[in-house]
Design a protein around this motif. Structure first.
Motif, short mmCIF file in Angstrom:
data_model
loop_
_atom_site.label_atom_id
_atom_site.label_comp_id
_atom_site.label_asym_id
_atom_site.label_seq_id
_atom_site.Cartn_x
_atom_site.Cartn_y
_atom_site.Cartn_z
N TYR A 199 0.84 -1.21 0.00
CA TYR A 199 0.00 0.00 0.00
C TYR A 199 0.88 1.26 0.00
CZ TYR A 199 -2.94 3.71 1.85
OH TYR A 199 -3.59 4.92 2.05
N GLU A 200 1.88 1.32 0.89
CA GLU A 200 2.76 2.48 0.97
C GLU A 200 3.52 2.68 -0.36
OE1 GLU A 200 5.30 1.80 4.33
OE2 GLU A 200 3.62 1.86 5.74
N ASN A 201 4.01 1.59 -0.94
CA ASN A 201 4.70 1.67 -2.23
C ASN A 201 3.79 2.23 -3.32
OD1 ASN A 201 7.25 0.72 -1.49
ND2 ASN A 201 6.64 -1.41 -1.75
N MET A 202 2.56 1.75 -3.39
CA MET A 202 1.63 2.21 -4.42
C MET A 202 1.32 3.69 -4.25
SD MET A 202 1.15 -0.22 -6.52
CE MET A 202 2.84 -0.67 -6.15
N GLU A 203 1.09 4.12 -3.02
CA GLU A 203 0.79 5.53 -2.77
C GLU A 203 1.98 6.40 -3.15
OE1 GLU A 203 -2.29 6.85 -1.90
OE2 GLU A 203 -2.83 4.77 -2.36
N THR A 204 3.19 5.96 -2.83
CA THR A 204 4.40 6.71 -3.19
C THR A 204 4.56 6.78 -4.70
OG1 THR A 204 5.47 6.04 -1.14
CG2 THR A 204 6.91 6.79 -2.91
N ILE A 205 4.34 5.65 -5.38
CA ILE A 205 4.44 5.60 -6.84
C ILE A 205 3.45 6.55 -7.48
CG2 ILE A 205 3.91 4.10 -8.82
CD1 ILE A 205 5.29 1.82 -7.21
N LEU A 206 2.21 6.54 -7.02
CA LEU A 206 1.18 7.42 -7.60
C LEU A 206 1.47 8.89 -7.33
CD1 LEU A 206 -2.00 5.27 -6.89
CD2 LEU A 206 -1.05 5.83 -9.13
N GLU A 207 1.93 9.21 -6.12
CA GLU A 207 2.26 10.60 -5.79
C GLU A 207 3.42 11.11 -6.62
OE1 GLU A 207 2.87 11.07 -1.56
OE2 GLU A 207 0.90 10.21 -1.13
N ALA A 208 4.42 10.25 -6.86
CA ALA A 208 5.61 10.66 -7.61
C ALA A 208 5.33 10.77 -9.11
CB ALA A 208 6.74 9.68 -7.37
N GLY A 209 4.27 10.12 -9.57
CA GLY A 209 3.94 10.16 -10.98
C GLY A 209 4.75 9.20 -11.84
N ASN A 210 5.65 8.44 -11.24
CA ASN A 210 6.43 7.44 -11.96
C ASN A 210 5.71 6.10 -11.79
OD1 ASN A 210 8.36 6.00 -13.30
ND2 ASN A 210 9.87 6.10 -11.66
N THR A 211 4.69 5.87 -12.60
CA THR A 211 3.75 4.79 -12.34
C THR A 211 4.04 3.50 -13.10
OG1 THR A 211 2.28 5.63 -14.06
CG2 THR A 211 1.88 6.39 -11.80
N SER A 212 5.24 3.34 -13.63
CA SER A 212 5.51 2.10 -14.36
C SER A 212 6.89 1.56 -14.02
CB SER A 212 5.39 2.33 -15.87
OG SER A 212 6.37 3.25 -16.30
N GLY A 213 7.07 0.29 -14.34
CA GLY A 213 8.35 -0.36 -14.10
C GLY A 213 8.48 -1.58 -14.98
N THR A 214 9.66 -2.17 -14.99
CA THR A 214 9.89 -3.37 -15.77
C THR A 214 10.59 -4.40 -14.90
OG1 THR A 214 12.04 -2.61 -16.55
CG2 THR A 214 10.15 -2.09 -17.93
N PHE A 215 10.48 -5.65 -15.29
CA PHE A 215 11.25 -6.72 -14.66
C PHE A 215 11.40 -7.86 -15.64
CE2 PHE A 215 6.85 -7.63 -13.59
CZ PHE A 215 6.73 -9.00 -13.75
N ASP A 216 12.45 -8.63 -15.43
CA ASP A 216 12.72 -9.80 -16.25
C ASP A 216 12.34 -11.04 -15.46
OD1 ASP A 216 13.79 -8.32 -18.38
OD2 ASP A 216 15.76 -8.30 -17.44
N ALA A 217 11.78 -12.01 -16.14
CA ALA A 217 11.45 -13.31 -15.55
C ALA A 217 11.95 -14.37 -16.53
CB ALA A 217 9.96 -13.44 -15.31
N GLY A 218 13.19 -14.79 -16.35
CA GLY A 218 13.79 -15.70 -17.31
C GLY A 218 14.04 -14.96 -18.61
N GLN A 219 13.56 -15.51 -19.70
CA GLN A 219 13.73 -14.87 -21.00
C GLN A 219 12.65 -13.82 -21.28
OE1 GLN A 219 13.79 -18.10 -23.79
NE2 GLN A 219 16.00 -18.31 -23.64
N LEU A 220 11.64 -13.75 -20.44
CA LEU A 220 10.53 -12.83 -20.66
C LEU A 220 10.77 -11.49 -19.98
CD1 LEU A 220 7.56 -15.27 -20.02
CD2 LEU A 220 8.50 -14.58 -22.21
N LYS A 221 10.36 -10.44 -20.65
CA LYS A 221 10.42 -9.10 -20.08
C LYS A 221 9.00 -8.59 -19.90
CE LYS A 221 12.24 -4.49 -20.68
NZ LYS A 221 13.08 -3.59 -21.47
N TYR A 222 8.72 -8.02 -18.74
CA TYR A 222 7.41 -7.48 -18.42
C TYR A 222 7.51 -5.99 -18.15
CZ TYR A 222 5.60 -12.21 -17.57
OH TYR A 222 5.20 -13.50 -17.69
#
Length: 143
Positions: free
Chosen positions: A26-49
């Motif tokens: 919850y705290e992370n989501m509120e911080t992300i929304l307040e900062a306006g940087n609402t996206s991210g990426t991560f790798d899971a094996g060969q897949l990128k999300y």
């Protein structure tokens, strides 16, 4: 003209090994929304999300977060015609992906997700939610 498209809808209970996972989420989501940087990426094996928090919605007086999650396609896209000729698609500045949508409610410890086709969205959201855990692990059990 009419058409139809299959979608997969799934509803899960979220379990995390850390007792404070949901309050920190919850705290992370509120911080992300307040900062306006609402996206991210991560790798899971060969897949990128790529994930994005679209918005916060209050359901039953509790914060619920609407996400999009895009899994990058592994195969190279091509354009093919009826004669069997094909050419590679030019995708300047991006790539093709498969999109899923999800609602996460940390107070109720639930995930509602949906995606086009029979592919589903479970593994991607499980990996995304694990990104917010120090141990990198969450469990999803169907309702």
């Amino acid at each position: 003209m009419s058409w139809s498209k299959r979608i997969t809808v799934a509803y899960f209970n979220i379990e995390a090994p850390e007792e404070d996972y949901f309050s920190k989420f919850y705290e992370n989501m509120e911080t992300i929304l307040e900062a306006g940087n609402t996206s991210g990426t991560f790798d899971a094996g060969q897949l990128k999300y790529t994930w994005r928090v679209v918005e916060r919605v209050d359901i039953d007086d509790s914060a619920t977060y609407f996400f999009t999650l895009v899994r990058e396609r592994i195969a190279w896209p091509v354009w093919i015609n009826e004669e069997g000729d094909y050419t590679e698609l030019s995708l300047p500045g991006g790539t093709l992906g498969d999109i899923s949508f999800g609602l996460v409610n940390p107070a109720y410890k639930t995930l509602l997700c949906f995606a086009a086709g029979a592919g589903g969205c479970v593994s991607g959201f499980k990996k995304m939610l694990g990104q917010f855990s120090p141990e990198g692990i969450v469990r999803l059990t169907p309702f």
